[in-house]
Write an enzyme that holds these catalytic residues in place. Structure first.
Site, PDB file in Angstrom:
ATOM      1  N   HIS A  15      -2.076  -7.582   6.452  1.00  0.00           N
ATOM      2  CA  HIS A  15      -0.666  -7.673   6.033  1.00  0.00           C
ATOM      3  C   HIS A  15      -0.298  -9.111   5.673  1.00  0.00           C
ATOM      4  O   HIS A  15       0.417  -9.357   4.705  1.00  0.00           O
ATOM      5  CB  HIS A  15       0.248  -7.184   7.162  1.00  0.00           C
ATOM      6  CG  HIS A  15       0.093  -5.726   7.459  1.00  0.00           C
ATOM      7  ND1 HIS A  15       0.774  -4.743   6.783  1.00  0.00           N
ATOM      8  CD2 HIS A  15      -0.689  -5.074   8.357  1.00  0.00           C
ATOM      9  CE1 HIS A  15       0.424  -3.563   7.243  1.00  0.00           C
ATOM     10  NE2 HIS A  15      -0.447  -3.733   8.205  1.00  0.00           N
ATOM     11  N   ASP A 111       7.293  -6.405   4.998  1.00  0.00           N
ATOM     12  CA  ASP A 111       6.299  -5.421   4.636  1.00  0.00           C
ATOM     13  C   ASP A 111       6.573  -4.134   5.401  1.00  0.00           C
ATOM     14  O   ASP A 111       7.642  -3.967   6.000  1.00  0.00           O
ATOM     15  CB  ASP A 111       4.868  -5.957   4.785  1.00  0.00           C
ATOM     16  CG  ASP A 111       4.383  -6.039   6.223  1.00  0.00           C
ATOM     17  OD1 ASP A 111       5.086  -5.587   7.136  1.00  0.00           O
ATOM     18  OD2 ASP A 111       3.273  -6.568   6.434  1.00  0.00           O
ATOM     19  N   TRP A 371      -7.316  -2.207   1.173  1.00  0.00           N
ATOM     20  CA  TRP A 371      -6.809  -2.577  -0.149  1.00  0.00           C
ATOM     21  C   TRP A 371      -7.079  -4.041  -0.505  1.00  0.00           C
ATOM     22  O   TRP A 371      -7.383  -4.353  -1.657  1.00  0.00           O
ATOM     23  CB  TRP A 371      -5.330  -2.256  -0.259  1.00  0.00           C
ATOM     24  CG  TRP A 371      -4.846  -2.252  -1.685  1.00  0.00           C
ATOM     25  CD1 TRP A 371      -3.869  -3.024  -2.225  1.00  0.00           C
ATOM     26  CD2 TRP A 371      -5.342  -1.430  -2.754  1.00  0.00           C
ATOM     27  NE1 TRP A 371      -3.712  -2.737  -3.566  1.00  0.00           N
ATOM     28  CE2 TRP A 371      -4.618  -1.756  -3.919  1.00  0.00           C
ATOM     29  CE3 TRP A 371      -6.331  -0.449  -2.838  1.00  0.00           C
ATOM     30  CZ2 TRP A 371      -4.839  -1.145  -5.149  1.00  0.00           C
ATOM     31  CZ3 TRP A 371      -6.555   0.166  -4.071  1.00  0.00           C
ATOM     32  CH2 TRP A 371      -5.812  -0.187  -5.200  1.00  0.00           C
ATOM     33  N   GLU A 376     -10.210  -7.712  -3.986  1.00  0.00           N
ATOM     34  CA  GLU A 376     -11.136  -8.848  -4.082  1.00  0.00           C
ATOM     35  C   GLU A 376     -12.406  -8.447  -4.826  1.00  0.00           C
ATOM     36  O   GLU A 376     -12.920  -9.194  -5.654  1.00  0.00           O
ATOM     37  CB  GLU A 376     -11.451  -9.381  -2.687  1.00  0.00           C
ATOM     38  CG  GLU A 376     -10.269 -10.093  -2.047  1.00  0.00           C
ATOM     39  CD  GLU A 376     -10.483 -10.429  -0.583  1.00  0.00           C
ATOM     40  OE1 GLU A 376     -11.587 -10.177  -0.064  1.00  0.00           O
ATOM     41  OE2 GLU A 376      -9.536 -10.941   0.057  1.00  0.00           O
ATOM     42  N   GLU A 392      -5.559   4.425   5.489  1.00  0.00           N
ATOM     43  CA  GLU A 392      -5.512   5.070   4.169  1.00  0.00           C
ATOM     44  C   GLU A 392      -6.800   4.882   3.388  1.00  0.00           C
ATOM     45  O   GLU A 392      -6.870   5.163   2.189  1.00  0.00           O
ATOM     46  CB  GLU A 392      -4.333   4.495   3.365  1.00  0.00           C
ATOM     47  CG  GLU A 392      -4.588   3.223   2.598  1.00  0.00           C
ATOM     48  CD  GLU A 392      -4.732   1.965   3.436  1.00  0.00           C
ATOM     49  OE1 GLU A 392      -4.889   0.874   2.845  1.00  0.00           O
ATOM     50  OE2 GLU A 392      -4.698   2.058   4.678  1.00  0.00           O
ATOM     51  N   GLN A 393      -7.867   4.447   4.058  1.00  0.00           N
ATOM     52  CA  GLN A 393      -9.077   4.058   3.334  1.00  0.00           C
ATOM     53  C   GLN A 393      -9.764   5.230   2.628  1.00  0.00           C
ATOM     54  O   GLN A 393     -10.419   5.037   1.608  1.00  0.00           O
ATOM     55  CB  GLN A 393     -10.030   3.349   4.294  1.00  0.00           C
ATOM     56  CG  GLN A 393      -9.480   2.007   4.769  1.00  0.00           C
ATOM     57  CD  GLN A 393     -10.154   1.471   6.015  1.00  0.00           C
ATOM     58  OE1 GLN A 393     -11.205   1.955   6.425  1.00  0.00           O
ATOM     59  NE2 GLN A 393      -9.559   0.462   6.624  1.00  0.00           N
TER      60      GLN A 393
END
Length: 472
Positions: A15, A111, A371, A376, A392-393
């Site tokens: 984050h 966030d 993410w 990257e 959430e991968q």
């Protein structure tokens, strides 16, 4: 007069890093003044190191540490990760109002788990923007979640068909993020609470760009469901990644020196994120699979845990007493380190990920598909092996394989809970030397150019900068 923007990220490097990259860009490239407010409760070694080095970037960028909150009587080991994050954040934000009142920022960027600040900013008349640090796939699901919660009885994972998010591709229930798979757990309730507040912000920023996920970005801005929520103005400000990773340690320098001696695009980088861990059995299979593949590799390894794939989330940057590869040998197949010496390099706990991904010798990335790591890899043009672990991968992995076309996914045996060494060896060879690898490598190269153009053009970031000037 310079715009003065305050930032308030949730705990966790995943984050903090994207919010800090935006803060730094606003300061160094757009002449903003920034106050970066940091939750210090339970801070990891990596977080402390990161902000110690960040303090000298610019006199216009101030790091403000919130006092550590006493959560000893509230947090327990039985709590899931999001519940712990939400509780730590709520307790840590109790002194926020006088701090913001003194800072008097023209706007605040939060966030997903710092939405408690919205009420405080409403009282102080400070516009609030949410920087959604995960993928657009998760953002669309999150905005749709309150509707799902009202309309669906029982568990989402028991639905007979995929979830249909308005204007978006159907989402398999197996790919839903972990936090919504058990509606009776506090983790779900916390997540629902925070995402239900997204429509109350002044705008939503996301770390993506138009060409990366056109159909979801179009849905967010044009689909009647999202327009009628109403969804606030939407700013794709990506890609925002670590752009100047400093090699701080002798260990980091040795990794890059080893890569210098390897052929171009010959090394697979294996790193499962800042918080990812494997079970004892899975770590053995991963090591055996890498050996079977006969490919060069850099493996970032942590002591295994059989409790959670996010076992290192709150201790990232700590070696856990394992400061060299030999001390990890007990977790690998007998003789693994000796047999792979020279072909592979095992690194305890942590590696300079951007420096490795940018290196000419790196030809593939076995990743958990968080993410930040995904962006990257895309910016560096490195094809991926998708190995999702938590949160959430899984939806990110599906997106990368089926929509973006830059990854191959490993598959667990139907009767086993682990991914076998033969499957790992097969996928590694396919990506590093097979025809499938050539296809996704070309696509990764195209996305690299695309990401560079998006960064140069400004896109949603330019619009956000303009809005911040109006907020003064």
């Amino acid at each position: 007069m310079k715009p003065h923007v305050a930032f308030l990220p949730s705990p966790g490097m995943g984050h903090m890093i994207p919010l800090f990259q935006l803060a730094k860009k606003l300061t160094l490239q757009h002449g903003f003044r920034v106050s970066f407010i940091v939750i210090t409760t339970g801070a990891s070694a990596a977080q402390n190191q990161f902000f110690n080095s960040a303090a000298a970037i610019s006199p216009d960028l101030s790091i403000i540490n919130l006092p550590a909150a006493d959560v000893s009587g509230i947090i327990s080991d039985e709590m899931r990760a999001v519940t712990q994050i939400a509780v730590i954040t709520r307790e840590s934000l109790k002194p926020l109002k006088p701090i913001l009142a003194e800072l008097k920022p023209s706007s605040l960027v939060i966030d997903i788990f710092t939405t408690d600040a919205i009420d405080t900013c409403t009282e102080l008349k400070i516009p609030v923007y949410s920087f959604f640090t995960a993928s657009t796939a998760l953002l669309t699901l999150s905005l749709y979640l309150p509707t799902l919660d009202r309309e669906v009885e029982g568990e989402y994972v028991d639905l007979p068909a995929p979830v249909e998010i308005p204007g978006c591709r159907k989402m398999r229930t197996a790919d839903l993020l972990d936090q919504v798979k058990d509606r009776t757990n506090d983790e779900y309730k916390w997540y629902l609470l925070h995402v239900s507040r997204l429509p109350y912000t002044t705008g939503i920023l996301v770390n993506a760009w138009d060409d990366l996920d056109q159909h979801r970005i179009k849905a967010l801005t044009e689909n009647p469901f999202f327009k009628n929520l109403p969804t606030p103005p939407f700013y794709p400000v990506g890609p925002l990644i670590k752009d100047d990773e400093i090699i701080l340690t002798e260990k980091d320098a040795k990794i890059l020196a080893w890569l210098d001696s390897q052929p171009r695009e010959s090394v697979l980088f294996v790193c499962l994120g800042s918080g990812g861990t494997l079970s004892s059995r899975q770590l053995i299979e991963l090591a055996a699979g890498l050996e079977l593949s006969r490919q060069r590799f850099v493996l970032v390894a942590r002591p295994p845990t059989d409790a959670s794939g996010a076992g290192a989330y709150f201790s990232v940057g700590s070696g856990g007493g394992h400061e060299d590869a030999d001390s990890l040998s007990v977790y690998f197949p007998d003789g693994f380190l000796d047999r792979t010496r020279g072909v592979g390099l095992v690194v305890p706990a942590w590696a300079p990920q951007m420096a490795v991904l940018r290196h000419r010798s790196t030809g593939g990335f076995l990743s958990h598909c968080g993410w930040n790591s995904t962006l990257e890899s895309l910016v560096c043009g490195v094809p991926m092996i998708a190995w999702p672990l938590y949160a959430e991968q899984r939806m990110n992995a599906t997106m990368l394989v089926e929509e973006v076309g830059v990854a191959v996914k490993v598959a667990a045996d139907a009767e086993e809970e682990v991914i076998g060494r033969e499957e790992i060896g097969r996928v590694v060879r396919a990506v590093m030397e097979g025809e499938e690898g050539k296809v996704i490598r070309r696509r990764a190269g195209e996305l690299k150019e695309n990401a560079q153009k998006a960064s140069e053009n400004g896109g949603g970031l330019s619009r956000f900068v303009d809005i911040c000037h109006l907020d003064i």
